[in-house]
Motif scaffolding. Structure first.
Motif, mmCIF file in Angstrom:
data_model
loop_
_atom_site.group_PDB
_atom_site.id
_atom_site.type_symbol
_atom_site.label_atom_id
_atom_site.label_comp_id
_atom_site.label_asym_id
_atom_site.label_seq_id
_atom_site.Cartn_x
_atom_site.Cartn_y
_atom_site.Cartn_z
ATOM 1 N N MET A 1 -0.680 -26.984 -3.831
ATOM 2 C CA MET A 1 -1.656 -25.978 -3.412
ATOM 3 C C MET A 1 -2.000 -25.047 -4.579
ATOM 4 N N LEU A 2 -1.099 -24.128 -4.897
ATOM 5 C CA LEU A 2 -1.379 -23.160 -5.957
ATOM 6 C C LEU A 2 -1.223 -23.749 -7.352
ATOM 7 N N PHE A 3 -0.577 -24.899 -7.443
ATOM 8 C CA PHE A 3 -0.384 -25.527 -8.748
ATOM 9 C C PHE A 3 -1.304 -26.730 -8.944
ATOM 10 N N ASP A 4 -2.240 -26.903 -8.024
ATOM 11 C CA ASP A 4 -3.135 -28.055 -8.101
ATOM 12 C C ASP A 4 -4.273 -27.853 -9.094
ATOM 13 N N TYR A 5 -4.481 -26.616 -9.529
ATOM 14 C CA TYR A 5 -5.678 -26.308 -10.298
ATOM 15 C C TYR A 5 -5.419 -26.120 -11.787
ATOM 16 N N ILE A 13 5.554 -15.799 -13.028
ATOM 17 C CA ILE A 13 4.399 -16.141 -12.190
ATOM 18 C C ILE A 13 4.691 -17.405 -11.391
ATOM 19 N N ARG A 14 5.284 -18.390 -12.045
ATOM 20 C CA ARG A 14 5.629 -19.634 -11.346
ATOM 21 C C ARG A 14 6.540 -19.350 -10.154
ATOM 22 N N GLU A 15 7.539 -18.502 -10.357
ATOM 23 C CA GLU A 15 8.495 -18.220 -9.287
ATOM 24 C C GLU A 15 7.828 -17.518 -8.111
ATOM 25 N N ASP A 16 6.963 -16.549 -8.394
ATOM 26 C CA ASP A 16 6.257 -15.853 -7.308
ATOM 27 C C ASP A 16 5.322 -16.800 -6.561
ATOM 28 N N LEU A 17 4.617 -17.649 -7.303
ATOM 29 C CA LEU A 17 3.701 -18.593 -6.657
ATOM 30 C C LEU A 17 4.469 -19.628 -5.836
ATOM 31 N N LYS A 18 5.634 -20.035 -6.326
ATOM 32 C CA LYS A 18 6.472 -20.955 -5.550
ATOM 33 C C LYS A 18 6.912 -20.297 -4.244
ATOM 34 N N ARG A 19 7.223 -19.007 -4.321
ATOM 35 C CA ARG A 19 7.630 -18.276 -3.119
ATOM 36 C C ARG A 19 6.497 -18.266 -2.090
ATOM 37 N N ILE A 20 5.282 -18.051 -2.566
ATOM 38 C CA ILE A 20 4.119 -18.051 -1.673
ATOM 39 C C ILE A 20 3.913 -19.434 -1.062
ATOM 40 N N GLU A 21 3.971 -20.464 -1.886
ATOM 41 C CA GLU A 21 3.792 -21.829 -1.382
ATOM 42 C C GLU A 21 4.851 -22.180 -0.343
ATOM 43 N N ILE A 170 -0.387 -12.344 -10.386
ATOM 44 C CA ILE A 170 -0.957 -12.576 -11.715
ATOM 45 C C ILE A 170 -0.964 -11.300 -12.551
ATOM 46 N N PHE A 171 -1.208 -10.175 -11.914
ATOM 47 C CA PHE A 171 -1.346 -8.925 -12.665
ATOM 48 C C PHE A 171 -0.093 -8.056 -12.603
ATOM 49 N N GLY A 172 1.064 -8.685 -12.737
ATOM 50 C CA GLY A 172 2.281 -7.893 -12.860
ATOM 51 C C GLY A 172 3.448 -8.351 -12.021
ATOM 52 N N GLY A 173 3.195 -9.199 -11.025
ATOM 53 C CA GLY A 173 4.286 -9.711 -10.204
ATOM 54 C C GLY A 173 4.468 -8.939 -8.909
ATOM 55 N N LEU A 174 5.028 -9.613 -7.916
ATOM 56 C CA LEU A 174 5.205 -8.996 -6.600
ATOM 57 C C LEU A 174 6.135 -7.792 -6.641
ATOM 58 N N ASP A 175 7.100 -7.806 -7.549
ATOM 59 C CA ASP A 175 8.033 -6.678 -7.618
ATOM 60 C C ASP A 175 7.343 -5.388 -8.039
ATOM 61 N N ASN A 176 6.163 -5.507 -8.627
ATOM 62 C CA ASN A 176 5.402 -4.323 -9.021
ATOM 63 C C ASN A 176 4.417 -3.877 -7.950
ATOM 64 N N SER A 177 4.448 -4.530 -6.792
ATOM 65 C CA SER A 177 3.569 -4.142 -5.686
ATOM 66 C C SER A 177 4.350 -4.201 -4.377
#
Length: 218
Positions: A1-5, A13-21, A170-177
């Motif tokens: 999904m998020l890594f298809d593009y 970023i990879r770790e956060d996107l993996k968490r979302i997927e 993308i703009f800083g990571g989930l830990d920053n939001s």
């Protein structure tokens, strides 16, 4: 999904996107928006909101609610999320203009709406005609109400939320939001945000205190 593009070279970023997927691909994802589901044993401090007929007011708050805020027990969640999205992008880790533009260009394929029809398809897979009838009876809804909730309101809002969440990654990571992190927690628990009840972020309200979980499970 998020890594298809495109490939993602930065591990955070990879770790956060993996968490979302992982959340999106889990069987629990969005299941709590349907009757017959089970509430998580650990609600992680969330208060539960269970009123589908007023869900749109909570998550797609009309502007006129801002004119008389004392009439409502909730704040304007879309406005809060818009403010957070702006803070993450323009005042966060990459507040320098050139750095921000370069990052946006580098990850433009992920930042575009890479979820496609995924959320509509997920809702359709969980929804049945029998469930629609049960919803109508349980909450005194019309068939038009149910169609609006499941075909228009929920998929569109979920898509908007995940665009905001990916922006935060993308703009800083989930830990920053903390707001986006709590937003994602709602989906991890099988539900979705059910509104913001309490002080605004600028007045000291935190997502742990104020963001409610919409979930119809028992």
């Amino acid at each position: 999904m998020l890594f298809d593009y495109q490939s993602i070279d930065l591990e955070p970023i990879r770790e956060d996107l993996k968490r979302i997927e992982h959340i999106c691909e889990n069987d629990l994802f969005l299941s709590g928006l349907f009757l017959g589901s089970s509430l998580p044993k650990n609600l992680e401090g969330f208060r539960i909101f269970k009123d589908p007929i007023n869900l749109d007011f909570r998550i797609q708050t009309p502007d006129y609610c801002n004119d008389e805020p004392e009439k409502w027990d909730f704040k304007n969640l879309p406005h809060i999320l818009d403010e957070e999205q702006g803070r993450v992008m323009y005042e966060g880790v990459y507040s320098d203009f050139n750095t921000r533009v370069a990052r946006k260009k580098k990850y433009k394929k992920v930042l575009s709406d890479c979820f496609g029809d995924f959320f509509h398809e997920r809702i359709s897979a969980l929804r049945t005609k029998e469930h629609d009838r049960v919803m109508q009876h349980a909450f005194s809804l019309t068939s038009t109400n149910v169609e609006y909730i499941f075909h228009h309101l929920i998929p569109d809002i979920v898509d908007e939320h995940f665009v905001i969440i990916v922006d935060a990654v993308i703009f800083g990571g989930l830990d920053n939001s903390p707001i986006c992190k709590r937003l994602l927690d709602c989906y991890r628990l099988g539900g979705m945000p059910g509104g913001w009840v309490g002080s605004l972020p600028e007045d000291g309200g935190t997502p742990e205190q104020c963001m409610e979980l919409y979930h119809l499970g028992e």
